[in-house]
Design a protein around this motif. Sequence first.
Motif, PDB file in Angstrom:
ATOM      1  N   GLU A 184       0.835  -1.197   0.000  1.00 33.39           N
ATOM      2  CA  GLU A 184       0.000   0.000   0.000  1.00 33.39           C
ATOM      3  C   GLU A 184       0.866   1.242   0.000  1.00 33.39           C
ATOM      4  O   GLU A 184       2.009   1.217   0.465  1.00 33.39           O
ATOM      5  CB  GLU A 184      -0.895   0.006   1.245  1.00 33.39           C
ATOM      6  N   ASN A 238     -14.033  -8.762  -8.905  1.00 29.29           N
ATOM      7  CA  ASN A 238     -13.411  -7.984  -7.826  1.00 29.29           C
ATOM      8  C   ASN A 238     -12.041  -8.590  -7.529  1.00 29.29           C
ATOM      9  O   ASN A 238     -11.919  -9.530  -6.761  1.00 29.29           O
ATOM     10  CB  ASN A 238     -14.296  -8.011  -6.587  1.00 29.29           C
ATOM     11  N   GLN A 260      -7.133  -7.470  -3.280  1.00 32.06           N
ATOM     12  CA  GLN A 260      -6.687  -6.130  -2.906  1.00 32.06           C
ATOM     13  C   GLN A 260      -5.777  -6.122  -1.686  1.00 32.06           C
ATOM     14  O   GLN A 260      -5.711  -5.129  -0.964  1.00 32.06           O
ATOM     15  CB  GLN A 260      -7.903  -5.236  -2.678  1.00 32.06           C
ATOM     16  N   ASP A 290      -7.889  -8.865   2.435  1.00 27.04           N
ATOM     17  CA  ASP A 290      -8.856  -9.553   1.604  1.00 27.04           C
ATOM     18  C   ASP A 290      -9.176 -10.941   2.168  1.00 27.04           C
ATOM     19  O   ASP A 290      -8.437 -11.483   2.990  1.00 27.04           O
ATOM     20  CB  ASP A 290      -8.312  -9.695   0.182  1.00 27.04           C
ATOM     21  N   GLY A 336      -2.080  -7.904  -3.233  1.00 29.20           N
ATOM     22  CA  GLY A 336      -3.161  -7.561  -4.139  1.00 29.20           C
ATOM     23  C   GLY A 336      -2.799  -7.848  -5.585  1.00 29.20           C
ATOM     24  O   GLY A 336      -1.678  -8.195  -5.911  1.00 29.20           O
ATOM     25  N   LYS A 392      -3.762  -3.161  -7.529  1.00 30.16           N
ATOM     26  CA  LYS A 392      -4.978  -2.930  -6.762  1.00 30.16           C
ATOM     27  C   LYS A 392      -4.687  -3.172  -5.288  1.00 30.16           C
ATOM     28  O   LYS A 392      -4.147  -4.222  -4.917  1.00 30.16           O
ATOM     29  CB  LYS A 392      -6.099  -3.851  -7.222  1.00 30.16           C
ATOM     30  N   THR A 393      -5.050  -2.215  -4.444  1.00 35.31           N
ATOM     31  CA  THR A 393      -4.797  -2.332  -3.009  1.00 35.31           C
ATOM     32  C   THR A 393      -6.087  -2.109  -2.226  1.00 35.31           C
ATOM     33  O   THR A 393      -7.104  -1.668  -2.772  1.00 35.31           O
ATOM     34  CB  THR A 393      -3.730  -1.320  -2.541  1.00 35.31           C
ATOM     35  N   GLU A 394      -6.023  -2.380  -0.934  1.00 34.18           N
ATOM     36  CA  GLU A 394      -7.215  -2.299  -0.096  1.00 34.18           C
ATOM     37  C   GLU A 394      -7.776  -0.886  -0.017  1.00 34.18           C
ATOM     38  O   GLU A 394      -8.979  -0.673  -0.060  1.00 34.18           O
ATOM     39  CB  GLU A 394      -6.887  -2.810   1.309  1.00 34.18           C
ATOM     40  N   LYS A 414      -9.570   1.052  -4.439  1.00 33.43           N
ATOM     41  CA  LYS A 414     -10.270   0.048  -5.238  1.00 33.43           C
ATOM     42  C   LYS A 414     -10.120   0.305  -6.736  1.00 33.43           C
ATOM     43  O   LYS A 414     -10.408  -0.575  -7.552  1.00 33.43           O
ATOM     44  CB  LYS A 414     -11.751   0.024  -4.862  1.00 33.43           C
ATOM     45  N   TRP A 432      -7.294   0.993  -8.279  1.00 29.62           N
ATOM     46  CA  TRP A 432      -5.940   0.628  -8.655  1.00 29.62           C
ATOM     47  C   TRP A 432      -4.992   1.840  -8.668  1.00 29.62           C
ATOM     48  O   TRP A 432      -5.404   2.988  -8.742  1.00 29.62           O
ATOM     49  CB  TRP A 432      -5.876  -0.056 -10.026  1.00 29.62           C
ATOM     50  N   ASP A 482     -13.628  -4.680 -13.548  1.00 31.72           N
ATOM     51  CA  ASP A 482     -12.746  -4.196 -12.483  1.00 31.72           C
ATOM     52  C   ASP A 482     -11.431  -3.662 -13.047  1.00 31.72           C
ATOM     53  O   ASP A 482     -10.357  -3.999 -12.577  1.00 31.72           O
ATOM     54  CB  ASP A 482     -12.483  -5.293 -11.447  1.00 31.72           C
TER      55      ASP A 482
END
Length: 445
Positions: A67, A218, A221, A225, A239, A294-296, A299, A301, A436
Amino acid sequence: MPAHRRPFRSMLAATLLTFSACATSEPPPKDPPPTPNAQDICRLNGTCAGSTCPTAITGAVSAVPAEACPRYFEDQGGADIFAWNSFLALNWPADLSTCSANASASIGAPGPRVWETYALDSNVFVSSGRPQAWCSDALRASLSGPRSFGGIAKAPHSQIEKLHGIDESVGGVLTDQNGRFVRYEVRINQDEHNYLLTNNLWNKAGQASAKQAGTPINFPQGPGDSPSRCGAHPCGPVGAMEVKAAWKVLSDSEKASGRFYTTQGIVYNDENGSPSPGRNPVTLGLVGLHILHKTEKLKTWWWATFEHVDNTTTSFFNKDCRDCPANKQLAKQPYTELSPNGERLNPSTQVVRATPIETTDLNSPALNKYYQGLLRNAGSVFQNYELVSIQWATGAALNGEPAPLASTVLETYFQKNSSCMGCHKFAQTTAGQPGDFSFLLQQAH
């Protein structure tokens, strides 16, 4: 106002306000806000591993950050650091027994890089049989010798070209100053690979079932997840990631320069897969790298792009040509690279950066120099690469900040209209379901 300039503007404004309260005459003209330097960017954004500047290139930076943490999620500096830290980790020498980083090696060590152990899109979206297993013997074999750069050098943007109303014959191929076509490849990391296989999204039937069941696409992420969505391999720890690489065939002088990260490849001469009549295999040099992540927290990206520093000075630009049209595709269809005796057939593309790095205040050239200096000290060829920028959705910038964002070797012919997020938000599965942000799903058979 660009987000990353806000802290500097705020400090300057406070200083000017204090001065004005004591003045008895007209206040002096305001000075322009100071340009952020690498030290300021690193100091202000060092609040998590993803956006902390390393002070040396060691095995400690060989893990892909999960992240970014730009301050208030509005600061470009933190995003830029995250992009550079991702670039370092992905270009770390790989341990081929595990298809992960060899943290005990130096970044200057020879051998395939981590991202090259990721799964090729063509080995996942197969027309018959099952997709290639993760870190398979076949993958290792492909990395131990010359690997095939199949087909021809058309950039992986046919869907994007249609969205922009660009005829594919205009966007088609990119020809370097030596008359050779650029080659491309797309790879996906283990989190995305396992998600596609576990949920049967690598084929049309599985995508149709997902739409019928109302199951949204989806992608994974990161650490927060649900592991069950990705089968035996958890959806973490980083992710979903997609990496798009651009390679050029190097001349003897370019090989001798030692300025490129290289690989050995077998190349083809036309869209029918005819063997190249020139030297084969060839040495290819990396000239562009897109990193999608894509990370938490995000959403939509992260979209980072790196290039070789010679792209717009020598590799794809002739400084002595006065009448070369900029960013125009000049090769004729059907695309054929070399004549039967190995001579060039196509004029070179005169590549010009539409939004120069030096004049955009959304990316600090000082940060590029900072990381390039660390890589120079580490004896790494990646000192010759630079971050163009990283795009992400923030505030009212629904198509990403900054916009546009383009690579001179991946979006050569529509740089001014290029927005990674603005295009990929239209991605769909073959069943017409929102994809996505990934166009790769359209490759399903």
